[in-house]
Motif scaffolding. Structure first.
Motif: not given
Ligand SMILES: [Zn+2]
Length: 425
Positions: A64, A66, A187, A323
């Motif tokens: 996960h 970003h 997503k 995250d």
């Molecule tokens: Zn996320």
């Protein structure tokens, strides 16, 4: 660099088997030979690296990621970074992941429409250094749901952190647009998030919108992943075959059983790093543990821990990926998630290693090439000073990740001859 022979290493191969002392020969970008003991292969013509007893393990997979979250303290602040700075920032984050031993990352949404795709392409062409990367779309959001950061009087998708849609046809257009841009994944923000106007137990995206997104993605052979905290949102993932489920905190026992019945199909990445650090370590950024939001996140964390314990016991694959990329979860030390898995959800250190290696190869869609030290696999390899099975926290210490090899090439070369094997961990 020709062929590389690692000798005198403890091989933690990612399969779940206990480490053994042996040798690994890398030829080109693949693992050519794995042997137990020493002198299992002629050293002639190879660059020989004496590991001095260090652990040799597969590169890790972050489920996960970003790359374009810029360590800011709000979605709006991430989105507002100008495109030029943002692209450079994301390129640097990609390099950071390799430095910390993450040789594969599953993109979990980009902060601008093409940012993930551009970074992935730059990595693959050799322009910048970074992990193997699955590029994602922006978060596709519903009007007023998580990801719609525009003020109440504005309805322009380009001005929002997420790409805002209403109804199946707008969803169709959004999915086709991102596929045109070149994403590997789509997503969807199915549920809300407590820090926004829509709570984590709410499910603002409709079944029709979700069905359309999945149908359009499938038509072009793309995969879908979902922000799904509420029970209903996890149900939607099961119903529509969305195999990468993020968060899943509020999945009910019945939902967990439904997942367990198809446990080889679904991946769950709870993002514990986000929950732990938002609840407990975000005081400097205005979310103190005593604040309403802080208390909320602590409660969700406790519920998520119970949910993940149940899922893990039932054999559902639970993967790390927290995250990272907010002010209180800066990129880099993502291996904290493995410590949370051991301390909070009852994984053994070996199970945590399997989740970050073997299961990582599976979520990357390349189970026979990524995530294990086996003959024929791609040479994504770490040399670690210490034994992650005795102490999973060694993976959080960049100094102890002695070497990082991706695709047969050292991103960081080892200097292991000067290091002693760390037995005391
Ligand atoms: Zn996320």
């Amino acid at each position: 660099m020709g062929n590389v022979l690692f000798t005198n290493v403890r091989i933690l191969d990612g399969s779940g088997d206990y480490p053994f002392t042996g040798e690994v020969l890398v030829q080109g970008n693949r693992i050519k030979h794995v042997g137990r003991g020493s002198r299992t292969v002629a050293a002639n013509g190879h660059t020989v690296i004496d590991g001095a007893g260090a652990t040799l393990m597969p590169g890790m997979t972050e489920a996960h990621t970003h790359l374009s979250w810029n360590n800011a303290s709000s979605l709006e602040a991430i989105f507002r970074m100008p495109p030029e700075e943002h692209t450079l920032f994301a390129a640097n984050v990609a390099r950071t992941y390799l430095e910390w031993g993450w040789t594969s990352c599953v993109g979990a949404a980009a902060a601008k429409p093409r940012l993930d795709v551009v970074i992935r392409n730059a990595i693959n062409s050799g322009l910048i250094q970074g992990p193997r990367y699955l590029a994602n779309s922006q978060e596709i959001a519903t009007m007023g749901g998580l990801g719609d950061t525009t003020p109440p009087h504005v309805d322009v998708p380009e001005l929002s952190f997420g790409w805002v849609v209403t109804g199946p046809e707008e969803m169709r257009k959004a999915v086709r647009m991102f596929i045109k841009y070149g994403v590997d994944l789509i997503k969807l923000n199915l549920s809300g998030e407590e820090m926004t106007d829509t709570g984590a137990m709410e499910t603002p995206m409709s079944d029709e919108e979700c069905a359309m997104a999945v149908a359009e993605a499938r038509r072009r052979g793309k995969r879908v992943c979902a922000h799904a905290r509420s029970d209903e949102s996890v149900r939607m993932c099961i119903r529509h075959g969305i195999e990468i489920i993020y968060h899943a905190s509020y999945a009910s026992d019945e939902t967990i059983d439904m997942l367990a019945a198809q446990k080889d199909r679904f991946f769950v990445a709870p993002g514990l790093g986000w929950l732990v650090n938002t609840a407990r370590n975000a005081g400097k950024f205005g979310i103190t543990p005593e604040s309403q939001l802080g208390m909320y996140y602590e409660r969700e964390l406790q519920i998520a821990i119970e949910t993940m314990r149940k899922m893990h016991r039932k054999g559902i694959r639970v993967l790390p990926g927290g995250d990272y990329g907010f002010a209180w979860t800066p990129h880099g030390n993502n291996a904290r998630d493995l410590e949370y898995f051991v301390d909070m959800i009852g994984m053994s250190p070996m199970e945590a290693i399997v989740s970050v290696t073997k299961h990582g190869g599976q979520i990357m869609g390349r189970p026979n090439e990524i995530g294990q030290v086996k003959e024929g696999y791609l040479a994504d390899i770490l040399l670690v000073d210490g034994d992650p099975i005795s102490n999973i926290r060694v993976l959080q210490d960049k100094e102890r990740i002695l070497a990082v090899m991706k695709d047969g090439t050292f991103f960081r070369s080892p200097e292991v001859t000067s290091r002693r094997l760390s037995v005391a961990v």
